[in-house]
Design a protein around this motif. Sequence first.
Motif, PDB file in Angstrom:
ATOM      1  N   GLU A  74      -7.601  35.766 -56.133  1.00  0.00           N
ATOM      2  CA  GLU A  74      -8.041  35.347 -54.801  1.00  0.00           C
ATOM      3  C   GLU A  74      -6.919  34.620 -54.061  1.00  0.00           C
ATOM      4  OE1 GLU A  74      -9.602  34.095 -57.678  1.00  0.00           O
ATOM      5  OE2 GLU A  74     -10.935  35.832 -57.789  1.00  0.00           O
ATOM      6  N   ARG A  75      -6.215  33.751 -54.760  1.00  0.00           N
ATOM      7  CA  ARG A  75      -5.122  32.991 -54.139  1.00  0.00           C
ATOM      8  C   ARG A  75      -3.978  33.921 -53.745  1.00  0.00           C
ATOM      9  NH1 ARG A  75      -3.776  30.163 -50.569  1.00  0.00           N
ATOM     10  NH2 ARG A  75      -2.001  28.817 -50.783  1.00  0.00           N
ATOM     11  N   VAL A  76      -3.611  34.821 -54.655  1.00  0.00           N
ATOM     12  CA  VAL A  76      -2.525  35.758 -54.365  1.00  0.00           C
ATOM     13  C   VAL A  76      -2.914  36.649 -53.192  1.00  0.00           C
ATOM     14  CG1 VAL A  76      -1.098  37.624 -55.288  1.00  0.00           C
ATOM     15  CG2 VAL A  76      -1.684  35.677 -56.737  1.00  0.00           C
ATOM     16  N   GLY A  77      -4.191  37.059 -53.138  1.00  0.00           N
ATOM     17  CA  GLY A  77      -4.673  37.890 -52.034  1.00  0.00           C
ATOM     18  C   GLY A  77      -4.585  37.201 -50.685  1.00  0.00           C
ATOM     19  N   GLU A  78      -4.634  35.877 -50.669  1.00  0.00           N
ATOM     20  CA  GLU A  78      -4.464  35.121 -49.422  1.00  0.00           C
ATOM     21  C   GLU A  78      -3.018  35.144 -48.945  1.00  0.00           C
ATOM     22  OE1 GLU A  78      -5.860  31.210 -50.354  1.00  0.00           O
ATOM     23  OE2 GLU A  78      -7.940  31.840 -50.546  1.00  0.00           O
ATOM     24  N   LEU A  79      -2.078  35.349 -49.867  1.00  0.00           N
ATOM     25  CA  LEU A  79      -0.649  35.279 -49.554  1.00  0.00           C
ATOM     26  C   LEU A  79       0.001  36.641 -49.345  1.00  0.00           C
ATOM     27  CD1 LEU A  79       0.396  32.695 -52.281  1.00  0.00           C
ATOM     28  CD2 LEU A  79       0.060  32.254 -49.860  1.00  0.00           C
ATOM     29  N   LEU A  80      -0.452  37.632 -50.097  1.00  0.00           N
ATOM     30  CA  LEU A  80       0.230  38.917 -50.133  1.00  0.00           C
ATOM     31  C   LEU A  80      -0.690  40.052 -49.703  1.00  0.00           C
ATOM     32  CD1 LEU A  80       1.937  38.575 -53.649  1.00  0.00           C
ATOM     33  CD2 LEU A  80       2.864  37.901 -51.418  1.00  0.00           C
ATOM     34  N   ASP A  81      -0.120  41.032 -49.023  1.00  0.00           N
ATOM     35  CA  ASP A  81      -0.876  42.218 -48.635  1.00  0.00           C
ATOM     36  C   ASP A  81      -0.911  43.246 -49.752  1.00  0.00           C
ATOM     37  OD1 ASP A  81      -1.471  41.292 -46.045  1.00  0.00           O
ATOM     38  OD2 ASP A  81       0.493  41.947 -45.318  1.00  0.00           O
ATOM     39  N   SER A  82       0.158  43.304 -50.542  1.00  0.00           N
ATOM     40  CA  SER A  82       0.268  44.328 -51.573  1.00  0.00           C
ATOM     41  C   SER A  82       0.785  43.705 -52.873  1.00  0.00           C
ATOM     42  CB  SER A  82       1.222  45.431 -51.105  1.00  0.00           C
ATOM     43  OG  SER A  82       1.399  46.389 -52.109  1.00  0.00           O
ATOM     44  N   PHE A  83      -0.030  43.808 -53.919  1.00  0.00           N
ATOM     45  CA  PHE A  83       0.371  43.272 -55.221  1.00  0.00           C
ATOM     46  C   PHE A  83      -0.495  43.892 -56.294  1.00  0.00           C
ATOM     47  CE2 PHE A  83      -3.163  40.635 -54.011  1.00  0.00           C
ATOM     48  CZ  PHE A  83      -3.831  40.375 -55.198  1.00  0.00           C
ATOM     49  N   MET A 120       9.240  43.838 -57.224  1.00  0.00           N
ATOM     50  CA  MET A 120       9.779  42.858 -58.146  1.00  0.00           C
ATOM     51  C   MET A 120       8.649  42.348 -59.026  1.00  0.00           C
ATOM     52  SD  MET A 120      11.527  39.159 -57.356  1.00  0.00           S
ATOM     53  CE  MET A 120      13.149  39.814 -57.066  1.00  0.00           C
ATOM     54  N   ASP A 121       8.958  42.128 -60.295  1.00  0.00           N
ATOM     55  CA  ASP A 121       8.007  41.516 -61.206  1.00  0.00           C
ATOM     56  C   ASP A 121       8.261  40.009 -61.236  1.00  0.00           C
ATOM     57  OD1 ASP A 121       6.984  43.978 -61.716  1.00  0.00           O
ATOM     58  OD2 ASP A 121       7.636  44.098 -63.787  1.00  0.00           O
ATOM     59  N   VAL A 122       7.174  39.256 -61.145  1.00  0.00           N
ATOM     60  CA  VAL A 122       7.247  37.799 -61.092  1.00  0.00           C
ATOM     61  C   VAL A 122       6.309  37.243 -62.149  1.00  0.00           C
ATOM     62  CG1 VAL A 122       6.941  35.751 -59.645  1.00  0.00           C
ATOM     63  CG2 VAL A 122       7.638  37.921 -58.592  1.00  0.00           C
ATOM     64  N   PHE A 123       6.836  36.371 -63.015  1.00  0.00           N
ATOM     65  CA  PHE A 123       5.979  35.668 -63.970  1.00  0.00           C
ATOM     66  C   PHE A 123       5.315  34.533 -63.206  1.00  0.00           C
ATOM     67  CE2 PHE A 123       5.147  32.130 -66.813  1.00  0.00           C
ATOM     68  CZ  PHE A 123       4.352  32.752 -67.772  1.00  0.00           C
ATOM     69  N   VAL A 124       3.976  34.520 -63.213  1.00  0.00           N
ATOM     70  CA  VAL A 124       3.244  33.470 -62.504  1.00  0.00           C
ATOM     71  C   VAL A 124       2.417  32.661 -63.488  1.00  0.00           C
ATOM     72  CG1 VAL A 124       3.213  34.654 -60.274  1.00  0.00           C
ATOM     73  CG2 VAL A 124       1.356  35.062 -61.889  1.00  0.00           C
ATOM     74  N   TYR A 125       2.242  31.409 -63.160  1.00  0.00           N
ATOM     75  CA  TYR A 125       1.454  30.456 -63.933  1.00  0.00           C
ATOM     76  C   TYR A 125       0.821  29.547 -62.894  1.00  0.00           C
ATOM     77  CZ  TYR A 125       5.494  27.562 -62.874  1.00  0.00           C
ATOM     78  OH  TYR A 125       6.483  26.883 -62.212  1.00  0.00           O
ATOM     79  N   GLY A 126      -0.187  28.834 -63.223  1.00  0.00           N
ATOM     80  CA  GLY A 126      -0.795  27.935 -62.239  1.00  0.00           C
ATOM     81  C   GLY A 126      -1.588  28.696 -61.185  1.00  0.00           C
ATOM     82  N   THR A 127      -1.485  28.269 -59.939  1.00  0.00           N
ATOM     83  CA  THR A 127      -2.340  28.795 -58.868  1.00  0.00           C
ATOM     84  C   THR A 127      -2.151  30.285 -58.616  1.00  0.00           C
ATOM     85  OG1 THR A 127      -0.726  28.183 -57.165  1.00  0.00           O
ATOM     86  CG2 THR A 127      -2.436  26.563 -57.684  1.00  0.00           C
ATOM     87  N   LEU A 128      -0.975  30.808 -58.880  1.00  0.00           N
ATOM     88  CA  LEU A 128      -0.725  32.223 -58.595  1.00  0.00           C
ATOM     89  C   LEU A 128      -1.253  33.164 -59.676  1.00  0.00           C
ATOM     90  CD1 LEU A 128       2.794  32.140 -56.921  1.00  0.00           C
ATOM     91  CD2 LEU A 128       0.552  32.431 -55.847  1.00  0.00           C
ATOM     92  N   THR A 129      -1.980  32.654 -60.655  1.00  0.00           N
ATOM     93  CA  THR A 129      -2.637  33.537 -61.618  1.00  0.00           C
ATOM     94  C   THR A 129      -4.011  33.978 -61.097  1.00  0.00           C
ATOM     95  OG1 THR A 129      -3.596  31.681 -62.852  1.00  0.00           O
ATOM     96  CG2 THR A 129      -1.459  32.544 -63.625  1.00  0.00           C
ATOM     97  N   ALA A 130      -4.493  33.350 -60.046  1.00  0.00           N
ATOM     98  CA  ALA A 130      -5.806  33.680 -59.480  1.00  0.00           C
ATOM     99  C   ALA A 130      -5.666  34.790 -58.437  1.00  0.00           C
ATOM    100  CB  ALA A 130      -6.429  32.441 -58.846  1.00  0.00           C
TER     101      ALA A 130
END
Length: 135
Positions: A13-22, A1-11
Amino acid sequence: MDVFVYGTLTAPERVGELLDSFVFVGPATLAGLQLVEGRYPTLAPGGETAGRLLRTDEVGALDAYEGVDDGLYVRVAVPLEAPDGYPDTAAVYVGDPDRLAADAAWPGRGPFRDRVSSYLSERDVAVRIDERGGV
């Protein structure tokens, strides 16, 4: 799924803490909704917001991070204006301004999710891929 992100999820490092694959597909703009600061960033009617397009299958992890089950944010689909090979829509997380102490208002009556959905169905809101982006 494609997700438009803004704020903290543009980093990354932060996304890597939450997701295994992106993967970040590239820069994008959300037309029709503007960034509003509160306890956490959210969106409000009007304007536009710069961000990134994130591709992942781990939507459940993003829902948990955004507090979807608790009603802090809602995940909605908006049209994605992109070249062939992209999905027709992108997910966008919109935070409840009352719960986030943000100075924003969504028109209409009823639950927050319903007001957001109604607004999106009546307005020209879409995610546009930045020309510098790519798959």
